[in-house]
Every structure is written in structure tokens, then in C-alpha cells.
Design a protein around this motif. Structure first.
Motif, PDB file in Angstrom:
ATOM      1  N   THR A  74      33.366  -7.932   6.477  1.00  0.00           N
ATOM      2  CA  THR A  74      33.735  -8.813   5.358  1.00  0.00           C
ATOM      3  C   THR A  74      32.546  -9.104   4.444  1.00  0.00           C
ATOM      4  O   THR A  74      32.725  -9.565   3.326  1.00  0.00           O
ATOM      5  CB  THR A  74      34.297 -10.142   5.882  1.00  0.00           C
ATOM      6  OG1 THR A  74      33.304 -10.793   6.703  1.00  0.00           O
ATOM      7  CG2 THR A  74      35.562  -9.913   6.707  1.00  0.00           C
ATOM      8  N   TYR A  75      31.331  -8.861   4.950  1.00  0.00           N
ATOM      9  CA  TYR A  75      30.139  -9.150   4.143  1.00  0.00           C
ATOM     10  C   TYR A  75      28.976  -8.312   4.656  1.00  0.00           C
ATOM     11  O   TYR A  75      28.825  -8.087   5.860  1.00  0.00           O
ATOM     12  CB  TYR A  75      29.762 -10.623   4.235  1.00  0.00           C
ATOM     13  CG  TYR A  75      28.403 -10.938   3.654  1.00  0.00           C
ATOM     14  CD1 TYR A  75      28.230 -11.132   2.287  1.00  0.00           C
ATOM     15  CD2 TYR A  75      27.278 -11.019   4.478  1.00  0.00           C
ATOM     16  CE1 TYR A  75      26.981 -11.392   1.747  1.00  0.00           C
ATOM     17  CE2 TYR A  75      26.025 -11.290   3.951  1.00  0.00           C
ATOM     18  CZ  TYR A  75      25.878 -11.471   2.586  1.00  0.00           C
ATOM     19  OH  TYR A  75      24.639 -11.720   2.061  1.00  0.00           O
ATOM     20  N   VAL A  76      28.164  -7.802   3.742  1.00  0.00           N
ATOM     21  CA  VAL A  76      26.901  -7.154   4.085  1.00  0.00           C
ATOM     22  C   VAL A  76      25.870  -7.568   3.050  1.00  0.00           C
ATOM     23  O   VAL A  76      26.206  -7.804   1.886  1.00  0.00           O
ATOM     24  CB  VAL A  76      27.018  -5.612   4.110  1.00  0.00           C
ATOM     25  CG1 VAL A  76      27.908  -5.150   5.266  1.00  0.00           C
ATOM     26  CG2 VAL A  76      27.538  -5.083   2.782  1.00  0.00           C
ATOM     27  N   ASN A  77      24.612  -7.668   3.468  1.00  0.00           N
ATOM     28  CA  ASN A  77      23.576  -7.976   2.489  1.00  0.00           C
ATOM     29  C   ASN A  77      22.861  -6.692   2.078  1.00  0.00           C
ATOM     30  O   ASN A  77      23.161  -5.594   2.577  1.00  0.00           O
ATOM     31  CB  ASN A  77      22.605  -9.033   3.018  1.00  0.00           C
ATOM     32  CG  ASN A  77      21.756  -8.529   4.176  1.00  0.00           C
ATOM     33  OD1 ASN A  77      21.970  -7.440   4.693  1.00  0.00           O
ATOM     34  ND2 ASN A  77      20.800  -9.334   4.589  1.00  0.00           N
ATOM     35  N   ASP A  78      21.912  -6.814   1.179  1.00  0.00           N
ATOM     36  CA  ASP A  78      21.229  -5.633   0.640  1.00  0.00           C
ATOM     37  C   ASP A  78      20.471  -4.877   1.732  1.00  0.00           C
ATOM     38  O   ASP A  78      20.435  -3.644   1.742  1.00  0.00           O
ATOM     39  CB  ASP A  78      20.261  -6.042  -0.478  1.00  0.00           C
ATOM     40  CG  ASP A  78      20.995  -6.532  -1.722  1.00  0.00           C
ATOM     41  OD1 ASP A  78      22.203  -6.213  -1.856  1.00  0.00           O
ATOM     42  OD2 ASP A  78      20.375  -7.237  -2.547  1.00  0.00           O
ATOM     43  N   LYS A  79      19.852  -5.625   2.644  1.00  0.00           N
ATOM     44  CA  LYS A  79      19.086  -4.974   3.709  1.00  0.00           C
ATOM     45  C   LYS A  79      20.000  -4.148   4.618  1.00  0.00           C
ATOM     46  O   LYS A  79      19.608  -3.091   5.123  1.00  0.00           O
ATOM     47  CB  LYS A  79      18.317  -6.021   4.520  1.00  0.00           C
ATOM     48  CG  LYS A  79      17.154  -6.654   3.766  1.00  0.00           C
ATOM     49  CD  LYS A  79      16.405  -7.639   4.652  1.00  0.00           C
ATOM     50  CE  LYS A  79      15.223  -8.259   3.897  1.00  0.00           C
ATOM     51  NZ  LYS A  79      14.182  -7.260   3.562  1.00  0.00           N
ATOM     52  N   PHE A  80      21.210  -4.626   4.838  1.00  0.00           N
ATOM     53  CA  PHE A  80      22.152  -3.874   5.657  1.00  0.00           C
ATOM     54  C   PHE A  80      22.516  -2.554   4.968  1.00  0.00           C
ATOM     55  O   PHE A  80      22.589  -1.503   5.601  1.00  0.00           O
ATOM     56  CB  PHE A  80      23.416  -4.706   5.907  1.00  0.00           C
ATOM     57  CG  PHE A  80      24.399  -4.074   6.839  1.00  0.00           C
ATOM     58  CD1 PHE A  80      24.356  -4.337   8.196  1.00  0.00           C
ATOM     59  CD2 PHE A  80      25.363  -3.194   6.365  1.00  0.00           C
ATOM     60  CE1 PHE A  80      25.259  -3.739   9.070  1.00  0.00           C
ATOM     61  CE2 PHE A  80      26.272  -2.604   7.221  1.00  0.00           C
ATOM     62  CZ  PHE A  80      26.221  -2.876   8.581  1.00  0.00           C
TER      63      PHE A  80
END
Length: 461
Positions: free
Chosen positions: A166-172
Motif C-alpha cells: 500500500t506504500y513504499v518510500n523512495d529508498k524502497f
């Protein structure tokens, strides 16, 4: 100074109120308040927080059952424990009290000690529950702040109850090499590496669905097919009702460290392989013997049910099984004929020499090498050497290397004999089931003979 807890006594009889109040005041643990009707009790509950209500049943206006229902249906007061105080001690009255939300029931006239202990128990339980709820709320508030902080420093993803992202950040995104729009809605299974056992994912899922935090090292595959490694912490996020609403995974990329470690392990394996070949070279045997024994041992260990860590450890350490032979004099080691009894006693020392070479090390791999060298000539029935131990007192590494070593030695030329046929070799090994070898390992060798022979053919020099 210990905080006193507020208790509300509700009874239309002032004498009953006074009697209960006097008993509880004697403990110096409570602030006592009272109401002479259910209606007044409801108003009292709006004035302050109470840890317990002592409630009479038979009252004009709202009776005890009705009053209890109103209290339990109000979210502000629903958690306050209620003890009914009543002269009605019949089964129906008691059942009806519990049906209307009471936590306990004390009959009049009450025993003073019983009243004190019942009240103390329920007050302590109520306050423990209140404290826990407060801590949960505080934890959730802190967690929201932690999520913001961690998101700025680590690879983070969130998933719903099915494991869909449902969510990922830039580092992921940088770690997995997937753009964000390709990840949302996908399941985390898209990253799985075939090198990771399904049991790990099963244990991970069971842990987090039981509202526990999972920590572990995981190997995944990025979009471009490259491998990456990370330390993962997966936290189930719960709401005020302690229901899981989502999972948050925080990853620390350790790909460079794992690649370095893999290089070190490969170097260690090569060094031990070379040392094992050195021992065989002194015996005028090909170094492929130790390679074959290593691969046979790996196959049998996995079939025997060893975990992957021990399978890898045995594979790397088994080439050291005869390293002690480097200390045996050439006159004995290279003798083409049968050894005399005295010579054989000296030859048997190679197991102890191997133990002494490696046993002083604290490294797990070298400890395994020491153990294998020491025990690979022990026999299942206790007639082996150097110590004559038997059965499962022989470490599984020693038992596996023993049968792998004998199988390979019999199938190939040695300075003192010609190679046996595979059939004769298997007949001999079967005859030694329960004598020299663990019966289960004999069965596993036979069951996996096709794979064993493939290894033998590939490394047959």
C-alpha cells in the motif's frame, strides 16, 4: 504517597452504604462516594473517574440491573467493574446480574474480609487494564512519529492484511529497482528469491499475524534480476481495539556486507578444500575424493533433515576428515600391502591428529572440521575408533561423513586395493547397516544412489 482509588456505592438504604463504606475506609486505599438511587449514580459518574461500583439491586426508580445496563452501554463508563451487593442469592438473580454486565456478586450480609479482597482484586484489575489501554494509545502516537522518522532514514513499505503493498518510500524503490507505480497493489511475493526457504516466509507470516514483530535477514530479487540482502523488521500495526490494520516493514540494506561475507565463506571453503586435497595428495590419492565426499555429505545431510546452515557447514568441513594423515609417516601411509596391527594402531591416530589440529579454534567451521576428523571412523555399534562411541553419541556430521567416505573409497582405486563395483560397494554398505553405519543413512544412500552416481561420474578422476 499511594494514589487512592474512587469507589461508588449505590444503595437506597443509607445504613447499608455506611456499613460498606466503613469497611473499605479501614483499608485507607479508597475514596468512598455514594448515591441512594440509580439515577443519582448515573449523574455521579459524570463528575469523576471511578475504579469500581458497588451496586444494590432492589432500588426504587432504576433498579440495579437497569442502572448497570446504562453504565455498560456508555463508552465512558463501560470498563468500570460492577459488583452487585444484594440479599438475593438465588441462581437466577446471580445469572441476571452477570447478564447485565456485573464482574462479581456479593450477597448481603457480606463478610468484611471477603468484601475487602473482592474490591481490591477488581480495582487492581481495572487499573491494570486502564494503564494498558493508555500505553497502547501512547505507543500508537509514538509509532506515528517513528514512522515519519524511519521513513526518512530507511527502506520502508506498508502492506494490507493480505500482504499487498500500500506504500513504499523512495529508498524502497531504489533498493528493489521498481518504480512506485509498479509496486502499489502488488504482493511482496514478487521479490522472493528461490534461494530462500518457504519455511522462512511461513514463520514470518505466522509471527506478524499473531501481532508479534518479526526480525530477520532476507535475500530478494530486484526488478533487474540482481540479488539484494537486507535486515528486515516487520511490525503489525494495531488499532485501539488491538486489531491489526496494516504491516510496516523497515529494511536496512546489507547487500555489500553479505557479498563480502559470501566471498569470505567461499575463500574458507576453497582453503579447506585445498587442505583436504593436500592430505589426499600425501596418500597418493586424487583430490577429487574430498570433493566427492563433500558433495555426498551435502546430499545425505539434506536428505537426513539437517537444516540448511548445517548442510552448508558439513559440506565445507567434510574435506578435512583425513587431514590428520599429514602427520602419519610415509612408511605407513603409503604402504601398498596390509598394515600390521602395530601400524594400524598408528594409522588410527590420524583421527586424533585432525582433532588436535582444529579443536583449539573457536571458529564454527574449524570446530566442525575437528569433530568430523575425530569421529568419522566411529561405528554405529560402538566398535569404531578412536573412542568407541556409538549410535547418536556420534555427531551426525561424523555419521554422514563416515558413510560418504567409505562409499567413495571402495568405489575407487587406492594404493592398497583396486576399485570395487558400485554393486559390491552397496552390498557391503548394506551389510554394515546397524554395525558400522546408521541404518537410516544406509537407506538414504540407496534411495539417492542415482544422484550420488551423478556426482561420482562428474568428479571421477
Amino acid at each position: 504517597m499511594t494514589k487512592k482509588h474512587n469507589i461508588l456505592i449505590v444503595d437506597d438504604n443509607a445504613k447499608n452504604i455506611q456499613l460498606a463504606a466503613n469497611v473499605l475506609k479501614s483499608t485507607d486505599l479508597y475514596n468512598i462516594f455514594f448515591s441512594t438511587s440509580g439515577e443519582k449514580a448515573i449523574e455521579q459518574l459524570k463528575l469523576r473517574r471511578y475504579s469500581l461500583i458497588l451496586l444494590d439491586i432492589n432500588m426504587p426508580g432504576l433498579n440495579g440491573y437497569e442502572t448497570a445496563s446504562i453504565i455498560k452501554n456508555d463508552s465512558n463508563t463501560a470498563n468500570i467493574p460492577i459488583i452487585f451487593l444484594s440479599a438475593n442469592a438465588n441462581k437466577d438473580s446471580i445469572r441476571k446480574g452477570f447478564e447485565h454486565g456485573a464482574e462479581d456478586y456479593i450477597t448481603k450480609p457480606f463478610d468484611e474480609l471477603e468484601l475487602i479482597h473482592r474490591v481490591k482484586t477488581h480495582v487492581e484489575l481495572f487499573n491494570a487494564k486502564e494503564q494498558l489501554l493508555q500505553e497502547v494509545n501512547e505507543t500508537r502516537t509514538l509509532l506515528e512519529q517513528y514512522k515519519i522518522a524511519v521513513d526518512a532514514a530507511a527502506s520502508v513499505s506498508k502492506a494490507d492484511l493480505s500482504g499487498d503493498i500500500t506504500y513504499v518510500n523512495d529508498k524502497f524503490c531504489a533498493l528493489t529497482k521498481y518504480p512506485r507505480e509498479e509496486l502499489i497493489g502488488k504482493n511482496h511475493r514478487i521479490f522472493r528469491s528461490p534461494d530462500v526457504s518457504n519455511e522462512i516466509y511461513k514463520e514470518m507470516w505466522e509471527t506478524i499475524t499473531n501481532k508479534k514483530t518479526w526480525n530477520g535477514l532476507v535475500k530478494n530479487i530486484a526488478k533487474d534480476g540482481s540479488n539484494y540482502y537486507f535486515e528486515s523488521t516487520i511490525i503489525p500495526i494495531v488499532n485501539y481495539n488491538n486489531e491489526i490494520v496494516e504491516y510496516i516493514s523497515i529494511r536496512t540494506d546489507i547487500t555489500k556486507e553479505m557479498e563480502l561475507q559470501n566471498d569470505i565463506v567461499a575463500t574458507q571453503e576453497e582453503v579447506l578444500q585445498t587442505l583436504g586435497e593436500l592430505g589426499e595428495w600425501r596418500s597418493k590419492e586424487t583430490g577429487d575424493h574430498v570433493n566427492r565426499v563433500s558433495l555426498f555429505s551435502e546430499l545425505l545431510a539434506r536428505a537426513h533433515g539437517c537444516d540448511e546452515e548445517n548442510v552448508a557447514l558439513l559440506k565445507m568441513a567434510s574435506p578435512m576428515h583425513d587431514i590428520g594423515k599429514v602427520i602419519i609417516p610415509d612408511a605407513i601411509l603409503l604402504k601398498p600391502g596390509k598394515l600390521s596391527d602395530e601400524e594400524f594402531e598408528l594409522m588410527k591416530n590420524h583421527t586424533t591428529f585432525g582433532w588436535e589440529i582444529f579443536n583449539k579454534s573457536k571458529h564454527q567451521l574449524l570446530q566442525a572440521a575437528a569433530l568430523i576428523s575425530y569421529q568419522h571412523h566411529e561405528k554405529w555399534n560402538g566398535t569404531g575408533y578412536p573412542r568407541g562411541i556409538s549410535g547418536e553419541d556420534i555427531h551426525v556430521f561424523g555419521r554422514i561423513t563416515a558413510i560418504a567416505d567409505v562409499f567413495d573409497a571402495l568405489c575407487h582405486d587406492r594404493i592398497y586395493k583396486k576399485a570395487w563395483s558400485v554393486e559390491d560397494t552397496l552390498d557391503f554398505i548394506k551389510s554394515q547397516s546397524g554395525i558400522a553405519f546408521e541404518p537410516e543413512l544406509v537407506d538414504l544412500l540407496i534411495e539417492n544412489i542415482d544422484e550420488i552416481l551423478k556426482i561420482k561420474q562428474k568428479y571421477n578422476k
